[in-house]
Design an enzyme around this catalytic site. Structure first.
Site, mmCIF file in Angstrom:
data_model
loop_
_atom_site.group_PDB
_atom_site.id
_atom_site.type_symbol
_atom_site.label_atom_id
_atom_site.label_comp_id
_atom_site.label_asym_id
_atom_site.label_seq_id
_atom_site.Cartn_x
_atom_site.Cartn_y
_atom_site.Cartn_z
ATOM 1 N N ASP A 27 3.193 -4.214 7.937
ATOM 2 C CA ASP A 27 1.948 -3.482 7.757
ATOM 3 C C ASP A 27 0.800 -4.492 7.870
ATOM 4 O OD1 ASP A 27 -0.331 -2.313 6.805
ATOM 5 O OD2 ASP A 27 0.538 -1.578 4.926
ATOM 6 N N LYS A 37 -10.492 -0.599 10.383
ATOM 7 C CA LYS A 37 -10.639 -1.849 9.613
ATOM 8 C C LYS A 37 -10.961 -3.013 10.549
ATOM 9 C CE LYS A 37 -7.335 -0.348 6.110
ATOM 10 N NZ LYS A 37 -8.045 0.074 4.913
ATOM 11 N N HIS A 51 0.884 -1.169 0.000
ATOM 12 C CA HIS A 51 0.000 0.000 0.000
ATOM 13 C C HIS A 51 0.926 1.224 0.000
ATOM 14 C CE1 HIS A 51 -2.709 3.001 1.807
ATOM 15 N NE2 HIS A 51 -3.708 2.230 1.406
ATOM 16 N N GLN A 73 -4.407 -5.022 6.777
ATOM 17 C CA GLN A 73 -5.401 -5.950 6.214
ATOM 18 C C GLN A 73 -5.478 -7.279 6.945
ATOM 19 O OE1 GLN A 73 -7.743 -5.402 4.081
ATOM 20 N NE2 GLN A 73 -7.055 -3.367 3.504
ATOM 21 N N CYS A 78 -4.811 2.326 -3.831
ATOM 22 C CA CYS A 78 -3.606 2.918 -3.214
ATOM 23 C C CYS A 78 -2.428 1.956 -3.254
ATOM 24 C CB CYS A 78 -3.863 3.364 -1.770
ATOM 25 S SG CYS A 78 -5.158 4.561 -1.635
HETATM 26 C C1 LIG Z 1 -2.366 -2.810 3.521
HETATM 27 C C2 LIG Z 1 -2.724 -1.418 3.945
HETATM 28 N N1 LIG Z 1 -1.792 -0.653 4.509
HETATM 29 C C3 LIG Z 1 -2.049 0.591 4.933
HETATM 30 C C4 LIG Z 1 -3.292 1.146 4.783
HETATM 31 C C5 LIG Z 1 -3.529 2.555 5.249
HETATM 32 O O1 LIG Z 1 -4.427 2.534 6.320
HETATM 33 P P1 LIG Z 1 -5.080 3.898 6.857
HETATM 34 O O2 LIG Z 1 -5.737 4.526 5.658
HETATM 35 O O3 LIG Z 1 -6.043 3.440 7.885
HETATM 36 O O4 LIG Z 1 -3.979 4.727 7.387
HETATM 37 C C6 LIG Z 1 -4.307 0.399 4.184
HETATM 38 C C7 LIG Z 1 -5.649 0.980 3.954
HETATM 39 O O5 LIG Z 1 -6.356 0.598 3.075
HETATM 40 C C8 LIG Z 1 -4.016 -0.924 3.778
HETATM 41 O O6 LIG Z 1 -4.953 -1.678 3.198
#
Ligand SMILES: Cc1ncc(COP(=O)(O)O)c(C=O)c1O
Length: 400
Positions: A192, A218, A115, A195, A355
């Site tokens: 990270d 999430k 992401h 998900q 993203c």
């Molecule tokens: C794998 C992953 N990392 C990071 C993020 C970023 O999360 P946030 O928008 O809650 O900061 C997301 C959000 O969709 C994600 O799916």
């Protein structure tokens, strides 16, 4: 299984016609979370860690109780849990703090599955520090593998920043095996888990990762709250991200000292009500058989994949994903057009690059449709999606 789970989410009471299949973007909110949030704003609303009066004490205790339960959830020490605004905030703050340990020529391992919030902070730090950004080659299916990881790690590697589950393809990174490789070198692992946290058990000790980031929104929790976990000795080693109220110990005219972890990293007034309400979501995870729910989500995913395979012109990019994310395209129909038709049937999915633009580059597509299943979804939701996608295909076919 999952018979009355929708009752715990007021969204469905107020949006009876909606089929929500976009939980990877944001999950819906538990009633207990909404009630706790409202309760804080209606009955309290005071600041924490500073007031000497009763309501401030109560708010502080409730705020800190969330930290205790998050630590339970991920098997960390309480002081290793830092509250942030979300995964993006956690990963950015961490990257800029860790950059104090990065020198010219150091290597930062990342992947095309990231992401943007796991990739762009490191891209920027590589630029600022003249460090090298190194990508783990993805295998034919688009996965990170241990064998490919071994090809890129070396004595120059300082940082390994990877996604646990790809938000675009749902693939699970074999992080435990990767960490074992990293331990042969002198590098830090950042995971990270935005998900994975809502589906899979994450035990930071078992995985032996150095840092972990995820978001409450999430996890059927509130917006505006994130978690950054770090091993205690590493958190003590790196500098604070932000400077200001609440994080200082002794302030002098020239130099000041800072509080111990986690408070050293929590400058300013946090989103108090949201952190307090997040505890309800964490308790939901601690008190429910989440493994059973995850299995159910995967069964729904299998069912959907099998139904989609019966439809001509559908390309699925991630049939074997370990998380309930299905990414697809319909031949000759732009995903945004398809999503608009689905919207007419009140079926909510995501279309775009999610993203994670490097994933689309890897797949050689501009955009995809992503269906993501949450705890509240059932067979009927999947059937509604399949019905609507058939209608979308029918609609666009009439124009040739
Ligand atoms: C794998 C992953 N990392 C990071 C993020 C970023 O999360 P946030 O928008 O809650 O900061 C997301 C959000 O969709 C994600 O799916």
């Amino acid at each position: 299984m999952n018979k009355n789970i929708k009752d715990e989410f007021p969204f469905f009471l107020n949006n009876k016609e909606v089929t929500y299949l976009d939980s990877a973007a944001s999950s819906l909110k538990l009633n207990s979370v909404i009630k706790r949030l409202t309760d804080y704003y209606v009955n309290n609303g005071t600041n924490i860690h500073r007031g000497v009066y009763k309501l401030s004490h109560e708010a502080t205790e409730a705020f800190e109780a969330t930290r205790v339960n998050v630590a339970k959830l991920i098997n960390s020490k309480t002081e290793e849990v830092i509250f942030t605004k979300g995964t993006t905030d956690s990963l950015n703050k961490l990257a800029f703090s860790l950059s104090s340990l990065i020198n010219e020529g150091d290597e930062i391992i990342t992947s095309e599955l990231e992401h943007h919030s796991s990739l762009l902070p490191w891209q920027e730090i590589a630029r600022l520090k003249n460090a090298k950004l190194v990508y783990v080659p993805l295998n034919d299916e688009g996965r990170i593998t241990v064998d490919n990881f071994k090809k890129v790690i070396n004595n120059n590697t300082k940082i390994v920043a990877l996604t646990h589950v790809s938000n675009a393809l749902g693939f699970l990174t074999p992080i435990k095996e990767i960490v074992k490789e990293v331990r042969k070198y002198n590098a830090y692992v950042i995971l990270d888990a935005a998900q994975s946290i809502s589906h899979m058990k994450i035990d930071v000790k078992d995985l032996d990762i150095d840092f972990l980031a995820f978001s409450a929104h999430k996890m059927y929790g509130p917006n505006g709250v994130g978690v950054l976990y770090g091993k205690d000795h590493l958190l003590r080693k790196i500098p604070p991200f932000e400077f200001g109220g609440e994080m200082a110990h002794l302030v002098n005219k020239d130099i000041s000292t800072y509080k111990d972890i986690p408070h050293k990293f929590e400058a300013g007034t946090p989103v108090i009500g949201e952190v307090i309400a997040f505890n309800e979501a964490v308790l939901f995870f601690l008190n429910n058989d989440m493994e059973k729910h995850y299995k159910n989500e995967l069964l729904l995913k299998e069912y959907l994949v099998n139904e989609l395979l019966k439809i001509d012109d559908i390309i699925i990019y991630n049939k074997t994903a370990e998380s309930p994310i299905i990414t697809l395209n319909i031949k000759d129909i732009h995903p945004h057009d398809a999503a608009s038709i689905l919207d007419e049937y009140n079926v909510y999915v995501r279309a775009g690059h999610h993203c994670a633009q490097l994933v689309n580059k890897h797949l050689e597509v501009v955009s995809t449709l992503r269906v993501s299943i949450g705890i509240y979804n059932n067979k009927e939701d999947v059937e509604r999606f399949v019905f609507a996608i058939k209608k979308a295909i029918e609609f666009f076919k009439q124009f040739g």
